[in-house]
Design an enzyme around this catalytic site. Structure first.
Site, PDB file in Angstrom:
ATOM      1  N   THR A  99     -15.635  14.474   0.030  1.00 39.78           N
ATOM      2  CA  THR A  99     -16.999  14.583   0.533  1.00 39.78           C
ATOM      3  C   THR A  99     -17.356  13.358   1.348  1.00 39.78           C
ATOM      4  O   THR A  99     -16.810  12.265   1.146  1.00 39.78           O
ATOM      5  CB  THR A  99     -18.010  14.733  -0.619  1.00 39.78           C
ATOM      6  OG1 THR A  99     -17.919  13.593  -1.487  1.00 39.78           O
ATOM      7  CG2 THR A  99     -17.760  16.009  -1.404  1.00 39.78           C
ATOM      8  N   HIS A 100     -18.319  13.532   2.256  1.00 45.45           N
ATOM      9  CA  HIS A 100     -18.820  12.428   3.078  1.00 45.45           C
ATOM     10  C   HIS A 100     -20.336  12.559   3.185  1.00 45.45           C
ATOM     11  O   HIS A 100     -20.843  13.660   3.453  1.00 45.45           O
ATOM     12  CB  HIS A 100     -18.189  12.466   4.468  1.00 45.45           C
ATOM     13  CG  HIS A 100     -18.718  11.411   5.382  1.00 45.45           C
ATOM     14  ND1 HIS A 100     -18.629  10.065   5.091  1.00 45.45           N
ATOM     15  CD2 HIS A 100     -19.358  11.491   6.585  1.00 45.45           C
ATOM     16  CE1 HIS A 100     -19.201   9.369   6.071  1.00 45.45           C
ATOM     17  NE2 HIS A 100     -19.637  10.206   6.977  1.00 45.45           N
TER      18      HIS A 100
ATOM     19  N   ARG B 220       0.828  -1.206   0.000  1.00 44.80           N
ATOM     20  CA  ARG B 220       0.000   0.000   0.000  1.00 44.80           C
ATOM     21  C   ARG B 220       0.866   1.261   0.000  1.00 44.80           C
ATOM     22  O   ARG B 220       0.496   2.273  -0.620  1.00 44.80           O
ATOM     23  CB  ARG B 220      -0.918  -0.049   1.229  1.00 44.80           C
ATOM     24  CG  ARG B 220      -2.042   0.964   1.228  1.00 44.80           C
ATOM     25  CD  ARG B 220      -3.017   0.744   0.086  1.00 44.80           C
ATOM     26  NE  ARG B 220      -4.136   1.657   0.142  1.00 44.80           N
ATOM     27  CZ  ARG B 220      -5.350   1.330   0.576  1.00 44.80           C
ATOM     28  NH1 ARG B 220      -5.601   0.074   0.951  1.00 44.80           N
ATOM     29  NH2 ARG B 220      -6.316   2.218   0.607  1.00 44.80           N
TER      30      ARG B 220
END
Length: 210
Positions: A109-110, A66
């Protein structure tokens, strides 16, 4: 010159499309200069290609771990010299290398009113909890999950007959308008982060943070 936006997507790209539409107006003062994704063959990339915007893909599985993916993503974004990076339905968490280079000028955004209901189940969690109002949040990305400094929020009433799908659709409609309006102000007027507050306007600007 218009501010340079790099937009990262993972799916259909409806928020990306809203930004592309807004950028068609010179008064918006921004341009989407590249669209990146963590997956191939998605509608978000197709939207960018139809608009003549360069695209790139960085898949996690193509890297040793990652951390390597995070570094490659940061390099790919940096190649387009963004003033602001917008995560528009990007379903991966960026890591330390990315934040070292673009922290403070990356927004996401959430679909809930932060700090309530973080994570991927925002609309479902709001319904299960029984709140009467939920909404959407635009925030500056940090190392947490939906924990960054809040740029803007819009409330969305929860109707008695809502299910997750109907509620989420209304939230997404509000989210697109909030994203377009807020990014426009950020790039035209500048912004500064002071502790847990983001102030729009003033002398600070995305370009000064490049």
């Amino acid at each position: 010159m218009p501010a340079r936006l790099v937009v990262l997507v993972s799916g259909s790209g409806t928020n990306l499309q809203a930004l592309l539409d807004a950028c068609a107006d010179p008064a918006y003062a921004a341009e989407v200069v590249a669209v990146g994704a963590d997956r191939d063959d998605i509608e978000g990339l197709a939207r960018a290609e139809r608009a003549g915007v360069p695209t790139f893909v960085e898949r996690v599985r193509d890297h040793t771990d990652r951390a390597a993916w995070d570094a490659a993503l940061a390099d790919a974004v940096a190649a387009h010299r963004p003033d602001l990076v917008v995560l528009a339905g990007f379903m991966k968490l960026v890591g330390p290398t990315f934040l070292d280079r673009f922290g403070g000028r990356t927004v996401n955004t959430h679909p809930a009113l932060s700090p309530s209901f973080p994570g991927m189940r925002g609309p479902a969690d709001a319904l299960e909890y029984g709140v009467k109002v939920t909404g959407c949040t635009l925030f500056v990305v940090d190392a947490g999950v939906d924990t960054g400094v809040i740029v803007a929020q819009v409330g969305v009433p929860v109707e008695d007959d809502d299910d997750v799908e109907t509620l989420h659709e209304r939230i997404k409609t509000a989210e697109r308008a909030m994203l377009v309006d807020s990014v426009g102000v950020m790039v035209r007027e500048g912004f500064s982060v002071e502790g847990r507050r983001l102030r729009l306007g003033g002398s600070a600007s995305t370009r000064s943070m490049s």
